[in-house]
Design an enzyme around this catalytic site. Structure first.
Site, short mmCIF file in Angstrom:
data_model
loop_
_atom_site.label_atom_id
_atom_site.label_comp_id
_atom_site.label_asym_id
_atom_site.label_seq_id
_atom_site.Cartn_x
_atom_site.Cartn_y
_atom_site.Cartn_z
N ARG A 29 -35.15 6.73 -14.83
CA ARG A 29 -34.62 5.40 -15.15
C ARG A 29 -33.42 5.05 -14.29
NH1 ARG A 29 -36.63 3.68 -20.93
NH2 ARG A 29 -38.13 5.34 -21.19
N LYS A 79 -31.72 20.65 -9.95
CA LYS A 79 -30.29 20.66 -10.30
C LYS A 79 -29.59 21.98 -10.00
CE LYS A 79 -30.18 17.16 -13.95
NZ LYS A 79 -29.70 16.91 -15.32
N ASP A 136 -23.03 14.94 -16.26
CA ASP A 136 -23.52 14.96 -17.65
C ASP A 136 -22.39 15.32 -18.60
OD1 ASP A 136 -26.14 14.27 -17.14
OD2 ASP A 136 -26.81 16.34 -16.89
#
Ligand code: ATR
Length: 281
Positions: free
Chosen positions: A22, A72, A109
């Site tokens: 997204r 990641k 995050d």
């Protein structure tokens, strides 16, 4: 469709697959809102081409990128420096190409999780809190590190696979410790915050197997899952009077530092952004 010039600043998101991300919609909304001459594009990069792609960022003149599943962790040795959030969590989700061409990595995050709680539960203070974190994956590491940094007194991590929780607790240290999965309901006693970082409760998945009877009714309940926004866990918590914070805000807030670094404007999280990210294609 926005028109961009030959001078447009370009960033993107590297993932494999990347089609579900997204982030293009999220950054696209901010680029339009700030009338910035820039673009944020999906970058479909397979694991075996990650090195070429990361080294190519500067060569292509990109400002940087987000990094998502499955890159990641693997991206870390390819960078020139990582910050404390990335080191503590073992994961990078944001790369900035510096003016001298070197690559800096961070894990936003951590910031996104804390900002989401600040916004969704403005009266809550992390310092002195006893928190229960369910799960021990990458998201749990970001949450546990954020809570440690914010001064939580105790962070109880419960995970189906206990070894992962024990490893997380050993890596992050401080107030973070692992508790057996069988104790996940008892351990809610005395908590001021409960966070689900597992995939349970996500659309198409079973709900999280957790009865809230022992949880104080004043405790904040937060779910990292945001599809659906009202997970069964959050619905249960709200029904018994606990304040709840949904997971969409973490996604939105984690994007702010990258946008600011790449495009030079401080973006804000608004209802219009939430609608843009949740809306149809
Ligand atoms: P992420 O990096 O996005 O946090 P992950 O590393 O795949 O994702 O972690 C998923 C988390 O959901 C893990 O804590 C996982 O528990 P295990 O470590 O035991 O696998 C948890 N999870 C997934 N399915 C679960 C289930 N059916 N019941 C309980 N926990 C589950």
């Amino acid at each position: 469709m926005k028109v961009i010039s030959g001078k447009a600043r370009v960033a993107g998101v590297m993932g494999w697959p990347v089609g579900h991300s997204r982030s293009p919609r999220l950054h696209g909304h901010w680029l339009r809102e700030h009338a910035i001459d820039g673009a944020y594009v999906p970058l479909a990069v397979s694991p075996e081409r990650l090195g070429d792609a990361v080294r190519g960022l500067g060569a292509l003149g990109l400002r940087g990128c987000n990094v998502t599943v499955p890159h990641k962790e693997a991206v870390i040795p390819l960078l020139d420096r990582i910050d404390a959030t990335a080191r503590a969590t073992g994961a990078v989700n944001t790369i900035v190409v510096e003016a001298d061409g070197t690559l800096s990595g961070s894990n936003t995050d951590v910031f996104g999780f804390m900002e989401n709680l600040r916004e969704g539960a403005p009266d809550w203070r992390p310092a002195g809190t006893v928190a229960v974190v369910v799960g021990a994956g990458g998201a749990a590491r970001a949450v546990a590190w954020a809570l440690r940094e914010a001064g939580a007194t105790e962070v109880r991590v419960v995970n189906r696979t206990h070894d992962r929780a024990a490893r997380l607790a050993a890596d992050i240290g401080g107030p973070v410790h692992a508790v057996a999965w069988a104790e996940r309901e008892a351990v809610l006693d005395g908590a001021g915050l409960l966070v689900n970082t597992t995939t349970q409760g996500m659309e198409g998945q079973a709900r999280l197997d957790l009865r809230l009877d022992a949880l104080p009714r004043t405790a904040i309940v937060n779910d990292i899952v945001y599809v659906p926004l009202a997970t069964p866990l959050l619905a249960d918590a709200a029904a018994r009077g606990n304040p709840v914070v949904d997971g969409l805000g973490m996604l939105l807030h984690q994007a702010r530092p990258g946008f600011a670094a790449w495009f030079g404007a401080e973006p804000t999280v608004t209802p219009a952004l939430r609608r843009a990210v949740l809306g149809g294609t």
